[in-house]
Scaffold this motif. Structure first.
Motif, PDB file in Angstrom:
ATOM      1  N   GLY A  61       5.147 -16.626  -3.554  1.00  0.00           N
ATOM      2  CA  GLY A  61       6.552 -16.216  -3.563  1.00  0.00           C
ATOM      3  C   GLY A  61       6.752 -14.728  -3.613  1.00  0.00           C
ATOM      4  O   GLY A  61       7.856 -14.244  -3.817  1.00  0.00           O
ATOM      5  N   THR A  62       5.654 -13.977  -3.439  1.00  0.00           N
ATOM      6  CA  THR A  62       5.808 -12.524  -3.444  1.00  0.00           C
ATOM      7  C   THR A  62       4.657 -11.892  -2.670  1.00  0.00           C
ATOM      8  O   THR A  62       3.597 -12.507  -2.503  1.00  0.00           O
ATOM      9  CB  THR A  62       5.838 -11.987  -4.890  1.00  0.00           C
ATOM     10  N   ALA A  63       4.888 -10.683  -2.234  1.00  0.00           N
ATOM     11  CA  ALA A  63       3.839  -9.990  -1.474  1.00  0.00           C
ATOM     12  C   ALA A  63       2.701  -9.572  -2.408  1.00  0.00           C
ATOM     13  O   ALA A  63       2.942  -9.059  -3.493  1.00  0.00           O
ATOM     14  CB  ALA A  63       4.420  -8.762  -0.793  1.00  0.00           C
ATOM     15  N   LEU A  64       1.486  -9.833  -1.975  1.00  0.00           N
ATOM     16  CA  LEU A  64       0.332  -9.353  -2.723  1.00  0.00           C
ATOM     17  C   LEU A  64      -0.101  -7.987  -2.196  1.00  0.00           C
ATOM     18  O   LEU A  64      -0.796  -7.243  -2.889  1.00  0.00           O
ATOM     19  CB  LEU A  64      -0.828 -10.353  -2.590  1.00  0.00           C
ATOM     20  N   PHE A  65       0.265  -7.704  -0.930  1.00  0.00           N
ATOM     21  CA  PHE A  65      -0.082  -6.428  -0.311  1.00  0.00           C
ATOM     22  C   PHE A  65       1.158  -5.794   0.304  1.00  0.00           C
ATOM     23  O   PHE A  65       1.971  -6.455   0.911  1.00  0.00           O
ATOM     24  CB  PHE A  65      -1.114  -6.637   0.811  1.00  0.00           C
ATOM     25  N   GLU A  66       1.268  -4.469   0.140  1.00  0.00           N
ATOM     26  CA  GLU A  66       2.216  -3.688   0.926  1.00  0.00           C
ATOM     27  C   GLU A  66       1.549  -3.390   2.253  1.00  0.00           C
ATOM     28  O   GLU A  66       0.389  -3.009   2.305  1.00  0.00           O
ATOM     29  CB  GLU A  66       2.485  -2.343   0.272  1.00  0.00           C
ATOM     30  N   ARG A  67       2.314  -3.507   3.334  1.00  0.00           N
ATOM     31  CA  ARG A  67       1.766  -3.189   4.646  1.00  0.00           C
ATOM     32  C   ARG A  67       2.076  -1.740   4.991  1.00  0.00           C
ATOM     33  O   ARG A  67       3.244  -1.342   5.018  1.00  0.00           O
ATOM     34  CB  ARG A  67       2.400  -4.090   5.697  1.00  0.00           C
TER      35      ARG A  67
ATOM     36  N   VAL B  63      -3.412  -1.944   4.320  1.00  0.00           N
ATOM     37  CA  VAL B  63      -2.601  -2.586   3.285  1.00  0.00           C
ATOM     38  C   VAL B  63      -2.999  -2.051   1.916  1.00  0.00           C
ATOM     39  O   VAL B  63      -4.095  -1.506   1.739  1.00  0.00           O
ATOM     40  CB  VAL B  63      -2.795  -4.125   3.298  1.00  0.00           C
ATOM     41  N   ARG B  64      -2.071  -2.191   0.982  1.00  0.00           N
ATOM     42  CA  ARG B  64      -2.354  -1.754  -0.390  1.00  0.00           C
ATOM     43  C   ARG B  64      -1.828  -2.820  -1.338  1.00  0.00           C
ATOM     44  O   ARG B  64      -0.780  -3.402  -1.112  1.00  0.00           O
ATOM     45  CB  ARG B  64      -1.665  -0.420  -0.660  1.00  0.00           C
ATOM     46  N   LEU B  65      -2.563  -3.066  -2.399  1.00  0.00           N
ATOM     47  CA  LEU B  65      -2.142  -4.066  -3.378  1.00  0.00           C
ATOM     48  C   LEU B  65      -0.813  -3.698  -4.029  1.00  0.00           C
ATOM     49  O   LEU B  65      -0.599  -2.557  -4.416  1.00  0.00           O
ATOM     50  CB  LEU B  65      -3.193  -4.206  -4.483  1.00  0.00           C
ATOM     51  N   THR B  66       0.056  -4.686  -4.161  1.00  0.00           N
ATOM     52  CA  THR B  66       1.254  -4.554  -4.980  1.00  0.00           C
ATOM     53  C   THR B  66       0.872  -4.806  -6.448  1.00  0.00           C
ATOM     54  O   THR B  66      -0.256  -5.244  -6.728  1.00  0.00           O
ATOM     55  CB  THR B  66       2.288  -5.618  -4.593  1.00  0.00           C
ATOM     56  N   PRO B  67       1.775  -4.536  -7.376  1.00  0.00           N
ATOM     57  CA  PRO B  67       1.468  -4.917  -8.759  1.00  0.00           C
ATOM     58  C   PRO B  67       1.125  -6.408  -8.888  1.00  0.00           C
ATOM     59  O   PRO B  67       0.183  -6.764  -9.595  1.00  0.00           O
ATOM     60  CB  PRO B  67       2.765  -4.566  -9.502  1.00  0.00           C
TER      61      PRO B  67
END
Lengths: 300, 300
Positions: free
Chosen positions: A45-51, A56-60
């Motif tokens: 239900g939420t992004a694990l990575f920012e594109r 890509v980079r990990l989100t919190p």
DNA sequence: TATGAGTGATGCCGAAACGGCATCACATCA
DNA sequence: TGATGTGATGCCGTTTCGGCATCACTCATA
């Protein structure tokens, strides 16, 4: 384990910062990795990575998830190992490094006997020189080492040892074949094949000869007993090897072993060893017991 | 989570001691559960369950595996909950870099108000000079930056901006304290403290003074408003700061802010910004909305 | 002793998931 | 401006999965 397959995908993406690079590492196409990531993100239900434009980079949330998956992957490896240890008697691979002199009779017999009772236990056996045996044991590339007269080494633990004398090996129909013992001076009448320095018996010969006026003029020096065996079968010559290399009583191989009888000729020890800090897998520990029993039966 | 689906199958079988009963609980057919068990056993290389006439019982290997899967299922539940907390504003850290002028009234108030509704959201707030604020945002070390008159920068995205005029700050009992506005020439009669170049208002002063014959002879130049504040309290002097640094109406701090009234004295913008490509965490995005509202209320 | 019930295992097959190939949309860089 | 690198997506063949039906075996009961 299949159930953690997609965790490995996420882990690779987190490590490389790129879906395509992770896919390369995993040997799948990037679209497959990308879809697994997107599916997982949809599920959570939420992004694990920012594109980003370049990866890509990990989100919190992704950080939390990656911390979880790394715990899970470590734990699954551990439980798999525990199960293997538990089942070790029924399956597993025992890795042995041994000198060549044991390849003809001793090792095949031990392996064969063991596998009669534990058919799912496989052996990976490397035949090499003395120094290489020790190195492999120390590098954890071999569970067990069988070596003649190893140099003292704090990293090795001796599991068993037996005395071994040097013997002269000649063809069955050789004029020396019926002797109970033989002297070196009697052997020099024939074409000689001697072990090189990588084989254990050479040091014993050298030590003895350094204190004698007798000189050996070998026709052949080799690190291969197989070569020397065929040499003497062809030439009616003599080669030298520790008694362990002789065929068991009752077996005919075309060769006989005659103990060398020389005052001042030292014997050596055949050693079964492991890396000192090593806890052996169950199967390997059982093999040790079998080998001990076999080695002890050879001295009685 | 799908990746632990079959772990739940195994767990149910272990709990019920029956493949059929577990299947009922899981709302799938028993053949599906059975096949997943068999597949897993094949993968691991050993039976996890003994098959009895009336059900199944865990093997020792199965006990190990079930211990693992229960740890894994607990951990995946926990991380899911943590992610929900993060996304639901129930937890998280918002990282802010801001210029010093906001440290006394604006930031504490915004943080305090926000945490009244979201007590588990923490703030990590760095007070630093204008250039450092921008650098931290660009290095992803701060989610949000609050900075006065930043240089144009393609890497920054402006989330909110308000006009800010320079004010003269004097002690409450100062002879200028009751004025509605004041001129610079009136201020030079008193000991002056002026911001250094790291503080935003300095550029406005310099731009104005470069077109005037008036010269300031400051008693103090500093990068610390706190120092300047105490200086004027002690000396009855004057220092200059943007209006944001003034206490909210109704609050007494011992100082009053009087707008500088000079033709040709430019005002500047206080900017709330983030790194352009950044997708903000939910908590930070909410803080942005709160800050916007607060900043907008200051211009009306 | 025969029968019914309960159990896990297996064959067959349609549904769902997966990965590979090709392509698209976008950003960056020289 | 064109080349390059990136993640996302359409299409489709392959693999995996679950449902239905059935099999083989054990146990309990009449």
């Amino acid at each position: 384990m299949q159930h953690v397959r997609y965790l490995r995908y996420v882990d690779a993406v987190a490590r490389t910062g790129s879906i395509r690079k992770a896919a390369e590492r995993l040997n799948v196409v990037s679209s497959a990795v990308n879809r697994r990531i997107l599916d997982l993100e949809a599920e959570i239900g939420t992004a694990l990575f920012e594109r980003l434009p370049r990866g890509v980079r990990l989100t919190p949330a992704g950080e939390l998830f990656v911390a979880y998956l790394r715990r899970a992957l470590a734990d699954v490896d551990r439980v798999q190992s525990e199960i293997e240890d538990l089942e070790g008697l029924r399956r597993g691979v025992v890795r042995i490094a041994a000198i060549e002199g044991l390849a003809t009779h001793f090792l095949p017999a031990v392996i064969h006997d063991f596998q009669r009772e534990h058919p799912k236990v496989a052996f990976s056996t490397v035949i090499c020189g003395r120094d290489e045996v020790v190195a492999r044991v120390k590098r954890f590339e071999a569970d067990l080492g069988l070596v003649f007269n190893p140099a003292p080494d704090a990293d090795l633990r001796y599991l068993a040892e037996i005395e071994q004398r040097l013997c002269a090996f000649v063809p069955e129909d050789h004029s020396l074949a019926g002797r109970r013992s033989v002297r070196l001076s009697e052997c020099v009448e024939y074409p000689l094949a001697v072990p090189d320095r990588s084989l254990g018996g050479r040091a014993l010969l050298d030590a003895f000869l350094s204190k004698r006026s007798l000189r050996l003029e070998p026709s052949l020096e080799s690190n291969s007993y197989e070569l020397m065996r065929h040499f003497v079968m062809r030439t009616g010559g003599v080669y030298f090897q520790i008694s362990m290399g002789a065929p068991p009583p009752g077996e005919r191989s075309g060769l006989v072993a005659i103990p060398l009888e020389e005052r001042g000729l030292a014997s050596g020890k055949l050693v079964l060893c492991a890396e000192r800090s090593r806890t052996l897998p169950v199967a390997a520990a059982m093999v040790v017991e079998d080998m001990r029993a076999t080695l002890e039966s050879l001295v009685s």
